[in-house]
Design a protein around this motif. Structure first.
Motif, short mmCIF file in Angstrom:
data_model
loop_
_atom_site.label_atom_id
_atom_site.label_comp_id
_atom_site.label_asym_id
_atom_site.label_seq_id
_atom_site.Cartn_x
_atom_site.Cartn_y
_atom_site.Cartn_z
N ALA A 178 3.64 -4.78 -4.30
CA ALA A 178 3.20 -4.08 -5.10
C ALA A 178 1.62 -3.69 -5.02
N LEU A 179 1.03 -4.66 -4.52
CA LEU A 179 -0.42 -4.52 -4.32
C LEU A 179 -0.54 -3.54 -3.04
N LEU A 180 0.48 -3.61 -1.83
CA LEU A 180 0.20 -2.83 -0.87
C LEU A 180 0.53 -1.48 -1.28
N GLU A 181 1.23 -1.00 -2.14
CA GLU A 181 1.70 0.21 -2.77
C GLU A 181 0.61 0.66 -3.65
N ALA A 182 -0.22 -0.09 -4.36
CA ALA A 182 -1.47 0.34 -5.16
C ALA A 182 -2.53 0.74 -4.10
N CYS A 183 -2.77 -0.11 -3.03
CA CYS A 183 -3.71 0.26 -1.86
C CYS A 183 -3.10 1.57 -1.22
N ALA A 184 -2.03 1.84 -0.87
CA ALA A 184 -1.68 2.97 -0.32
C ALA A 184 -1.96 4.24 -1.19
N ASP A 185 -1.57 3.96 -2.56
CA ASP A 185 -1.63 5.21 -3.48
C ASP A 185 -3.22 5.50 -3.55
N TYR A 186 -4.11 4.52 -3.52
CA TYR A 186 -5.59 4.71 -3.58
C TYR A 186 -5.88 5.53 -2.46
N ALA A 187 -5.59 4.73 -1.51
CA ALA A 187 -5.99 5.67 -0.12
C ALA A 187 -5.49 7.26 0.10
N ALA A 188 -4.31 7.55 -0.40
CA ALA A 188 -3.83 8.66 -0.51
C ALA A 188 -4.40 9.75 -1.48
N SER A 189 -4.64 8.90 -2.63
CA SER A 189 -5.54 9.85 -3.67
C SER A 189 -7.06 10.03 -3.37
N ASN A 190 -7.40 9.47 -2.33
CA ASN A 190 -9.07 9.42 -1.93
C ASN A 190 -8.89 10.51 -0.50
N GLY A 191 -7.63 11.00 -0.07
CA GLY A 191 -7.83 11.84 0.97
C GLY A 191 -7.37 11.16 2.31
N PHE A 192 -7.15 9.92 2.31
CA PHE A 192 -6.84 9.33 3.52
C PHE A 192 -5.26 9.64 3.86
N LYS A 193 -5.11 9.85 5.28
CA LYS A 193 -3.68 10.23 5.70
C LYS A 193 -2.70 8.89 6.29
N ALA A 194 -3.62 7.94 6.61
CA ALA A 194 -2.99 6.91 6.93
C ALA A 194 -3.70 5.60 6.68
N MET A 195 -3.31 4.33 6.82
CA MET A 195 -3.83 3.48 6.55
C MET A 195 -3.51 2.19 7.62
N THR A 196 -4.55 1.62 7.95
CA THR A 196 -4.44 0.49 9.04
C THR A 196 -4.87 -0.89 8.54
N ALA A 197 -4.42 -1.69 9.14
CA ALA A 197 -4.81 -3.20 8.96
C ALA A 197 -4.98 -3.95 10.03
N THR A 198 -5.77 -5.03 10.08
CA THR A 198 -5.83 -5.69 11.46
C THR A 198 -5.25 -7.21 10.99
N VAL A 199 -4.55 -7.97 11.83
CA VAL A 199 -4.08 -9.14 11.42
C VAL A 199 -4.03 -10.17 12.79
N PRO B 50 -17.39 2.54 -1.95
CA PRO B 50 -15.92 3.16 -1.93
C PRO B 50 -14.67 2.25 -1.82
N PHE B 51 -14.48 1.23 -2.14
CA PHE B 51 -13.31 0.31 -2.01
C PHE B 51 -12.34 0.18 -3.30
N GLY B 52 -11.01 0.39 -3.00
CA GLY B 52 -10.18 -0.01 -4.16
C GLY B 52 -9.72 -1.38 -3.94
N VAL B 53 -10.10 -2.44 -4.84
CA VAL B 53 -9.65 -3.65 -5.05
C VAL B 53 -8.74 -3.99 -6.17
N PHE B 54 -7.56 -4.32 -5.79
CA PHE B 54 -6.62 -4.41 -6.90
C PHE B 54 -6.17 -5.94 -6.96
N VAL B 55 -5.60 -6.29 -8.31
CA VAL B 55 -5.42 -7.57 -8.45
C VAL B 55 -3.97 -7.43 -9.09
N ALA B 56 -3.08 -8.59 -9.02
CA ALA B 56 -1.68 -8.73 -9.59
C ALA B 56 -1.81 -9.67 -10.63
N PHE B 57 -1.04 -9.75 -11.54
CA PHE B 57 -0.95 -10.66 -12.74
C PHE B 57 0.42 -11.12 -12.68
#
Length: 175
Positions: A110-131, A64-71
């Motif tokens: 652009a990659l971050l936006e793709a991930c946020a869109d994927y998360a939102a379209s899969n019912g997630f209300k927020a997104m976290t990252a560890t750095v 259940p992961f969205g992996v996106f690539v940029a070209f």
């Protein structure tokens, strides 16, 4: 002005190029943080296998992961990876890596936006990252894109042949 990059969902066929970028970007971003031995020991073949490994890899079929690539034209220059967490309604940005020559040119956004869109379209209300706390470039990027540090989750982890403090970031209200 940011350049326009083509973003698409990654497939298992992309594992080798994703692994290549992952290692190049890791070596550049963490050269003053991770040990030389760790960085020199990174293997594209091993990393590619980890991306597609059955029941573990984020590019494995049915995961259940969205992996996106940029070209840039036909050259892959970055990737990002988002998926579920143990916290209900919160997705995690597991990775976002760019060819070092493309940092600051808009591909990361652009990659971050793709991930946020994927998360939102899969019912997630927020997104976290560890750095890593010493990864000032990533921390500044997250803050510029609207994430806020959630300092109460700061913790020490073993990574890259060293022990490092990590900080969690949160993008709230994805939609």
């Amino acid at each position: 002005m940011d350049k326009s990059f083509r973003i698409r969902r990654a497939s298992q066929d992309d594992a080798g190029e994703v692994a290549r970028i992952h290692i190049e970007a890791t070596r550049a971003a963490y050269r003053d943080i991770y040990t030389v031995e760790y960085l020199n020991g990174l293997s594209v073949e091993d990393r590619a296998y980890r991306w597609v490994e059955k029941d573990k890899g984020h590019l494995a079929i049915g995961r259940p992961f969205g992996v996106f690539v940029a070209f840039d034209d036909d050259v892959m220059i970055g990737f990002a990876d988002v998926g579920p967490t143990d916290e209900n309604g919160v997705a995690e940005l597991y990775a976002i890596y760019l060819d070092p020559d493309y940092i600051g040119k808009g591909a990361g956004k652009a990659l971050l936006e793709a991930c946020a869109d994927y998360a939102a379209s899969n019912g997630f209300k927020a997104m976290t990252a560890t750095v890593l706390s010493r990864n000032s470039l990533a921390r500044a990027f997250y803050e510029r894109t609207g994430a806020r540090a959630v300092t109460e989750t700061e913790r020490l982890i073993e990574t890259g042949g060293t022990k490092e403090t990590v900080i969690s970031y949160l993008w709230a209200n994805l939609r």
